[in-house]
Motif scaffolding. Sequence first.
Motif, short mmCIF file in Angstrom:
data_model
loop_
_atom_site.label_atom_id
_atom_site.label_comp_id
_atom_site.label_asym_id
_atom_site.label_seq_id
_atom_site.Cartn_x
_atom_site.Cartn_y
_atom_site.Cartn_z
N MET A 91 -17.97 -46.12 -11.77
CA MET A 91 -17.20 -44.81 -12.44
C MET A 91 -16.44 -44.37 -11.31
SD MET A 91 -17.07 -42.94 -15.05
CE MET A 91 -17.35 -41.71 -15.74
N ILE A 92 -17.04 -43.89 -9.96
CA ILE A 92 -16.30 -43.18 -8.91
C ILE A 92 -14.87 -44.10 -8.49
CG2 ILE A 92 -16.57 -42.48 -6.53
CD1 ILE A 92 -19.44 -42.32 -7.11
N LYS A 93 -15.00 -45.41 -8.59
CA LYS A 93 -13.76 -46.01 -8.39
C LYS A 93 -12.84 -45.62 -9.11
CE LYS A 93 -15.66 -49.92 -5.64
NZ LYS A 93 -15.85 -51.31 -5.47
N LYS A 94 -12.75 -45.59 -10.50
CA LYS A 94 -11.95 -45.43 -11.70
C LYS A 94 -11.40 -43.88 -11.25
CE LYS A 94 -13.33 -48.03 -15.60
NZ LYS A 94 -13.91 -47.85 -16.95
N ARG A 95 -12.32 -43.15 -10.93
CA ARG A 95 -11.89 -41.74 -10.57
C ARG A 95 -10.76 -41.72 -9.41
NH1 ARG A 95 -16.63 -37.94 -10.05
NH2 ARG A 95 -16.84 -38.80 -11.98
N TYR A 96 -11.28 -42.31 -8.62
CA TYR A 96 -10.27 -42.47 -7.23
C TYR A 96 -8.88 -42.85 -7.90
CZ TYR A 96 -14.01 -40.85 -4.11
OH TYR A 96 -14.92 -40.06 -3.33
N LEU A 97 -8.98 -43.86 -8.50
CA LEU A 97 -7.62 -44.69 -9.02
C LEU A 97 -6.86 -43.68 -9.78
CD1 LEU A 97 -6.11 -47.30 -9.17
CD2 LEU A 97 -7.50 -47.79 -11.46
N VAL A 98 -7.48 -42.93 -10.75
CA VAL A 98 -6.79 -41.93 -11.34
C VAL A 98 -6.21 -40.96 -10.61
CG1 VAL A 98 -6.89 -40.06 -13.08
CG2 VAL A 98 -8.04 -42.23 -13.65
N VAL A 99 -6.80 -40.56 -9.54
CA VAL A 99 -6.40 -39.31 -8.48
C VAL A 99 -5.12 -40.15 -7.87
CG1 VAL A 99 -6.89 -38.01 -6.67
CG2 VAL A 99 -8.53 -38.16 -8.48
N ALA A 100 -5.40 -40.97 -7.30
CA ALA A 100 -4.37 -41.76 -6.57
C ALA A 100 -3.24 -42.00 -7.36
CB ALA A 100 -5.01 -43.20 -5.87
N LEU A 101 -3.22 -42.51 -8.59
CA LEU A 101 -1.96 -42.84 -9.26
C LEU A 101 -1.36 -41.57 -9.84
CD1 LEU A 101 -0.28 -44.64 -11.39
CD2 LEU A 101 -2.11 -44.29 -13.18
N ALA A 102 -2.05 -40.12 -10.00
CA ALA A 102 -1.46 -39.01 -10.40
C ALA A 102 -0.70 -38.67 -8.99
CB ALA A 102 -2.60 -37.86 -10.53
N ALA A 103 -1.23 -38.67 -8.06
CA ALA A 103 -0.61 -38.20 -6.55
C ALA A 103 0.62 -39.23 -6.38
CB ALA A 103 -1.53 -38.63 -5.29
N MET A 104 0.40 -40.48 -6.69
CA MET A 104 1.78 -41.42 -6.78
C MET A 104 2.78 -40.92 -7.30
SD MET A 104 0.61 -44.95 -5.77
CE MET A 104 0.91 -45.66 -7.56
N VAL A 105 2.55 -40.47 -8.86
CA VAL A 105 3.57 -39.91 -9.80
C VAL A 105 4.09 -38.59 -9.22
CG1 VAL A 105 3.76 -38.92 -12.13
CG2 VAL A 105 2.52 -41.22 -11.75
N LEU A 106 3.18 -37.71 -8.87
CA LEU A 106 3.80 -36.26 -8.38
C LEU A 106 4.72 -36.51 -7.18
CD1 LEU A 106 0.58 -34.10 -8.99
CD2 LEU A 106 2.67 -33.97 -10.28
N GLY A 107 4.17 -37.25 -6.23
CA GLY A 107 4.76 -37.57 -4.90
C GLY A 107 5.82 -38.38 -5.30
N GLY A 108 6.09 -39.10 -6.15
CA GLY A 108 7.35 -39.82 -6.44
C GLY A 108 8.55 -38.93 -6.85
N GLY A 109 8.15 -37.92 -7.59
CA GLY A 109 9.09 -36.86 -8.00
C GLY A 109 9.57 -36.11 -6.63
N TYR A 110 9.09 -36.15 -5.57
CA TYR A 110 9.64 -35.49 -4.62
C TYR A 110 10.39 -36.74 -3.71
CZ TYR A 110 7.28 -31.19 -5.03
OH TYR A 110 7.00 -29.98 -5.50
N ALA A 111 10.07 -37.95 -3.90
CA ALA A 111 10.95 -39.00 -3.28
C ALA A 111 12.36 -39.37 -3.62
CB ALA A 111 10.14 -40.40 -3.29
N ILE A 112 12.62 -38.72 -4.72
CA ILE A 112 14.08 -39.02 -5.58
C ILE A 112 15.16 -38.21 -4.71
CG2 ILE A 112 15.41 -38.69 -7.69
CD1 ILE A 112 12.74 -38.87 -9.32
N PRO A 113 16.12 -39.08 -4.34
CA PRO A 113 17.15 -38.14 -3.59
C PRO A 113 17.91 -37.16 -4.39
CG PRO A 113 17.53 -40.56 -3.71
CD PRO A 113 16.44 -40.14 -4.61
N GLU A 114 17.99 -36.03 -3.74
CA GLU A 114 18.62 -34.65 -4.43
C GLU A 114 19.74 -34.15 -3.84
OE1 GLU A 114 16.52 -30.69 -5.78
OE2 GLU A 114 15.57 -31.51 -3.91
N PRO A 115 20.74 -34.89 -4.18
CA PRO A 115 22.28 -34.20 -3.83
C PRO A 115 22.32 -33.03 -4.54
CG PRO A 115 22.44 -36.32 -5.22
CD PRO A 115 20.90 -35.98 -5.01
N ARG A 116 23.13 -32.09 -4.05
CA ARG A 116 23.42 -30.75 -4.88
C ARG A 116 24.79 -30.60 -5.03
NH1 ARG A 116 18.39 -27.06 -2.26
NH2 ARG A 116 16.61 -28.69 -2.58
N VAL A 117 25.30 -30.23 -6.07
CA VAL A 117 26.60 -29.83 -6.54
C VAL A 117 26.72 -28.72 -7.50
CG1 VAL A 117 27.69 -31.89 -5.81
CG2 VAL A 117 26.89 -31.53 -8.07
#
Length: 171
Positions: free
Chosen positions: A1-27
């Motif tokens: 059960m605890i491993k699943k919780r860590y997996l969900v937290v890690a997955l959420a962190a990767m998704v949220l962090g992924g939004g910050y990894a996308i290049p952001e040119p500005r025009v």
Amino acid sequence: MIKKRYLVVALAAMVLGGGYAIPEPRVIPVSGATEADWNKDTFWYEPWGSSGVHKGIDIFARKGADVIAPTNVLVVYRGQFGKGGKVIVALGPKWRLHYFAHLDQIEEGAGRIVPAGTVLGAVGDSGNAKGKQAHLHYSIVSLLPRLWAMDNSTQGYKKAFFINPITYLTQ
């Protein structure tokens, strides 16, 4: 059960962090526009009609001028909103929604990923801008609250979500 919780937290962190990894040119989101085409004092200006404060900027241009993606975006909505008239909403890097209103035409369809500079539509006067000078109303909304941005101004708590487009475009 605890491993699943860590997996969900890690997955959420990767998704949220992924939004910050996308290049952001500005025009600037209107082809050919410069900082001289908007009033630097209109973000959070009040009083502003029934919305109370102006949560974006108006970029003035000739009717029909190209509205372009200011950064790499996923178009999530295109259609009609009452005050905004013909609008496009697009998700950009850092989990920010870019809102384009008062369009004359809409080019890009929902569900498409487009790079910065892609034509999304055309400047117009739809919605509550009917009969006024053609312009693009441009707002940026953070889906993740920026609590440090809140202040005591009218609706200042909403500054946790609304980003000043002028600062965004000129940094």
